[in-house]
Design an enzyme around this catalytic site. Structure first.
Site, PDB file in Angstrom:
ATOM      1  NE  ARG A   1      -3.191  -2.350   3.123  1.00  0.00           N
ATOM      2  CZ  ARG A   1      -4.411  -2.694   2.689  1.00  0.00           C
ATOM      3  NH1 ARG A   1      -5.079  -1.897   1.902  1.00  0.00           N
ATOM      4  NH2 ARG A   1      -4.952  -3.847   3.069  1.00  0.00           N
TER       5      ARG A   1
ATOM      6  CG  HIS B   1     -27.551  41.468  -0.817  1.00  0.00           C
ATOM      7  ND1 HIS B   1     -27.865  42.772  -0.519  1.00  0.00           N
ATOM      8  CD2 HIS B   1     -27.076  40.933   0.324  1.00  0.00           C
ATOM      9  CE1 HIS B   1     -27.583  43.000   0.752  1.00  0.00           C
ATOM     10  NE2 HIS B   1     -27.104  41.900   1.288  1.00  0.00           N
TER      11      HIS B   1
END
Length: 850
Positions: A104, A809
């Site tokens: 790994r 907004h």
């Protein structure tokens, strides 16, 4: 900003027993985690680690020159695979072969607290024999340079030259069943749940997605609350699932946070752990929650700022909210700590609304406010409030009424609102004069010593916002009261989209006026060839010319005049730590370049005028449809709404001016600290609190603190998902499936109608407006907006926004420019690609493929 990684190691052991693996710079993230588990007594298969010293001995001689040449990842991989391995090292690696092993990768940039790098480097299972082990190790080394690993590092700000790779060689577990386990629910964020996915055989099939695994969810007591069989049949009994969940909880406690584990059960029914990494996608928990399950609203999301706030920006909000809490009679011993309901998570501000939502009046008020400001949040809140744990408590309403009456009386809000409805012109001129006076006062303040400036920052933030908001808000609020009354009179008479049309082209909106002033500046630039050439040339050329004083007069003088009125504004302007346009006009220069490419037949000033005319026509249509006395009342109320509602942006405009004045003092303090060597640069002061600054003035070295704070800020800037609502146990309610959600047509997205109309065009997905170049006719797709974004709206054909409601907004400005808009569209940024043609139906609240 790059990640802070361990420095490269040129010397040290090349092979190490896995139980001794600890130093990430030597063994990488995966091996270090497994070593800690072994030393803590957790069941991990034995093995060894080929360290980064071995990798560097083989790879550095070939990788370095290729990186200097800018070689592609494929060339780097090939070079590492072909690089000679010293004979002694090769023999040591071959000696690790002992039956079947797993090989790994374990990179130094891996299993980090905010970036797992899961699956970015290679793993090889069932490897047997000395030559096969050596070959697998070499392939792991080469996998540090896969295209996906290189791209992932770049996305997380990690310099490839700083990384190295170790390799774990570990005895294979002959797995009867295997899979993954999350010690917190990775989808909903709920920390008290364990999620297990399992399949017969090796866990790699689950990790790689090769099978449809069994899915099991357990609560904190170990009870299975969800089980889905998947396509592999049953792999776990309830008892085995509880055993795994208990093991996972112990690992999480040992590692100090939620973990993503890979596990296997061998033929002897023994459980093994083969990997453990942090779960990096969970949103951080709020600081110091009150007892019980709490509901938090995200202030950043409500303000259209998905990014984090700087330390000083958080501090400013604490002082302002603490001051306002005191006005309501709430005890706030230290203003710098903020209102008791304010907290921080992920460098963003959250407000605990649990108490207010359990109050009979508070629930009504908050839900109505959120309905118009952040519609999607209101929908999610109502689902959360269906839980009996959040039932309304029948408290006395008198205490709330007294506090409200005290605030309304102190600031004369009712008479100001009444006067505005009777004489809107006079009231508007009064509040505009008050804001102008505020700016004059703030701009005329004398310089002070650094310690005095820190005191003045806190006094300004505590005293000015409540006064100016109380002065301006009732006048703007009167416009929305009038609009609400008109809507009530028109109930059943107004057609979809008509009422929102009335709010198009609103006059006296300081944000709209700002955008149109910038447009007019673009018009003047268009008549001056030198200015046009500079603005439309290389992105940084105009800024450099302005700094050097060599820019053409039309551009230089025009921008100077614009900045004199609007230079205190910015994108993410609610953050005191963010540079203002006056400090860096690069964003404005980019917007001007876009304006110069706009269709001359669809200029924003003409579009705005047409929207206003359409609004006036719609007002007359609605009044006539109502008829009689009702119709006259509708006309009067809608006219009052148009006269006053545009002022809704003025409180924010004034608040940003207050923040700008505080920022001027702050930067002066930063200069003093930098000159004294307490911080590296004056602008580093934005990562400090006022108390930190006082300590620096007293002699404390703040440079290490700045580095830590900046790293946290940069890490949060990379966060792609920010919840609107968060529970104190980590649950994101929006991520919990809603069984009552209506079906959605294939490819269609739904949100809240914000500005009526239908438009089709190519999408332009923008996450950060700072370097956005929006072409005329494109549909702007963005996560959220604040006023600093709105100059982009002038050339947009439509708007799709993940956040927001009908009165946010973005929605307000879209209506005023007459561009169709749909807001509160979950997943829009991820699901719509730039260049893809979409149809925006701002009347029905739908977005579909074009």
């Amino acid at each position: 900003m790059t990640h802070m990684l361990p420095g490269p190691l040129a010397a040290g052991p090349r092979i190490l027993d896995l139980a001794a693996a600890d130093d990430t710079a030597l063994v990488g993230g995966k091996a270090a985690s497994l070593g800690r588990l072994i030393r803590a007594g957790f069941p991990v298969p034995p093995g060894s680690c080929v360290t980064t010293v071995a990798y560097r001995a083989v790879a550095d001689p070939v990788v370095g020159p290729l990186l200097d040449e800018g070689a592609a990842p494929a060339a780097l991989r090939a070079a590492v695979r072909a690089a000679p391995v010293p004979a002694e090292l090769a023999a040591a690696i071959r000696a690790l072969a002992d039956g079947l092993v797993a090989v790994r990768s374990s990179a130094t940039a891996e299993d980090l607290p905010d970036a797992s790098f899961a699956g970015q480097q290679d793993t090889f299972l069932d490897v047997e024999g000395p030559e096969a082990v050596l070959d697998a190790v070499r392939r792991c080394w080469a996998s540090l340079w896969t295209d996906r690993a290189v791209a992932y590092r770049a996305a997380h700000g990690i310099d490839g030259r700083t990384v190295a790779l170790a390799v774990v060689v570990q005895r294979m577990v002959p797995a009867a069943a295997a899979g993954v386990l999350f010690t917190a629910n990775p989808v909903t964020g709920r920390r008290a749940e364990t999620v297990i996915e399992a399949a017969p055989g090796l866990g790699e099939a689950v990790v790689s997605g090769a099978v449809d695994p069994e899915h099991v969810v357990l609560d904190a007591s170990g009870r299975v609350v969800e089980r889905r069989a998947g396509g592999v049949g049953p792999a776990l009994s309830d008892a085995r699932a509880r055993e795994l969940a208990d093991l996972g909880r112990r690992v999480a406690e040992h590692h100090g946070g939620p973990q993503d584990l890979e596990w296997a059960v061998d033929g002897a029914e023994r459980v093994w752990l083969v990997q453990a990494r942090p779960v990096t996608t969970l949103y951080p928990l709020p600081e110091d929650p009150a007892p019980g399950l709490r509901i938090y609203l995200n202030v950043n999301v409500a303000q259209g700022v998905l990014g984090p706030l700087t330390t000083v920006g958080q501090g400013a909000f604490r002082v302002m909210t603490g001051s306002m809490a005191r006005l309501w009679g709430i005890a706030v011993p230290d203003l710098r700590a903020g209102a008791p309901v304010l907290t921080v998570a992920g460098e963003r501000l959250l407000v605990d609304v649990t108490g207010a939502l359990r109050h009979p009046v508070g629930r009504v008020v908050i839900l109505r406010l959120v309905d118009v400001m952040e519609t999607r949040s209101a929908t999610v809140l109502r689902r959360v409030l269906a839980d009996p744990a959040f039932a309304v408590l029948r408290r006395r309403r008198l205490r709330f009424a007294r506090a409200l009456a005290r605030v309304l009386t102190r600031f004369r809000m009712p008479p100001r609102m009444g006067t505005a409805l009777l004489a809107p012109g006079r009231s508007r001129r009064g509040v505009e004069a008050a804001v102008a006076d505020l700016r004059d006062r703030l701009g005329a303040r004398p310089p002070l010593p650094a310690a005095g400036r820190l005191d003045r920052i806190e006094a300004t933030l505590a005293g000015e916002p409540p006064a100016v908001i109380a002065r301006v808000l009732p006048v703007a609020g009167a416009g929305f009261v009038a609009f609400g009354l008109a809507a009530a009179l028109l109930r059943g008479r107004a057609r979809p989209g008509e009422l929102s049309t009335v709010l198009r082209g609103l006059p006296h909106n300081v944000t709209t006026e700002m955008d149109l002033d910038l447009w007019r500046l673009a018009g003047r630039i268009a008549t001056d060839p030198p200015s046009t050439a500079l603005v439309t040339g290389p992105a940084d050329a105009a800024r450099r010319a302005l700094e050097a004083g060599s820019a053409p007069a039309v551009l230089a003088e025009g921008l100077r005049d614009f900045l004199a009125r609007y230079g205190h504004r910015a994108v993410a302007e609610i953050d005191l730590g963010v540079p203002r346009w006056r400090e860096d006009p690069s964003y404005l220069l980019g917007v001007l370049a876009g304006y110069l490419r706009a269709d001359p037949d669809r200029t924003p000033d003409r579009v705005f005028a047409a929207a206003a005319a359409e609004a006036r026509r719609t007002t007359e249509v609605l009044a006539a449809r109502a008829g009689g006395l009702r119709g006259r009342a509708v006309r009067l109320l809608l006219c009052r709404a148009r006269a006053l509602a545009g002022l809704r942006e003025l409180p924010k405009f004034a608040l940003v001016a207050i923040l700008d004045a505080a920022r001027t003092d702050l930067l002066a303090v930063g200069e003093v600290l930098a000159e004294a060597g307490r911080i590296a640069a004056a602008r580093d002061v934005v990562h400090l609190t006022t108390d930190d600054c006082r300590a620096g003035l007293a002699g404390a070295d703040l440079r290490a603190l700045v580095v830590t704070r900046r790293a946290a800020y940069d890490r949060e800037r990379r966060r792609r998902h920010v919840p609107r609502i968060l529970l104190s146990d980590g649950t994101e309610p929006e991520a919990v499936p809603d069984p009552d959600a209506p079906p959605v047509a294939r490819g269609e997205l739904r949100g809240t109608p914000a500005s009526a109309g239908v438009v089709e065009g190519p999408a332009r997905v923008v996450s950060d407006p700072a370097d956005a170049r929006l072409e005329p006719g494109e549909i702007l797709v963005c996560p959220s907006t604040d006023p600093g974004w709105t100059p982009l709206f002038l050339t947009a054909a439509g708007l799709v926004m993940e956040m927001g409601g009908t009165n946010s907004h973005g929605a307000v400005v879209a209506r005023e420019y007459g561009i169709p808009a749909v807001v509160g569209v979950p997943g829009a940024v991820a699901r719509i690609a730039t260049g893809r043609r979409v149809v925006v139906d701002g009347t029905a609240g739908r977005v579909r493929p074009g």
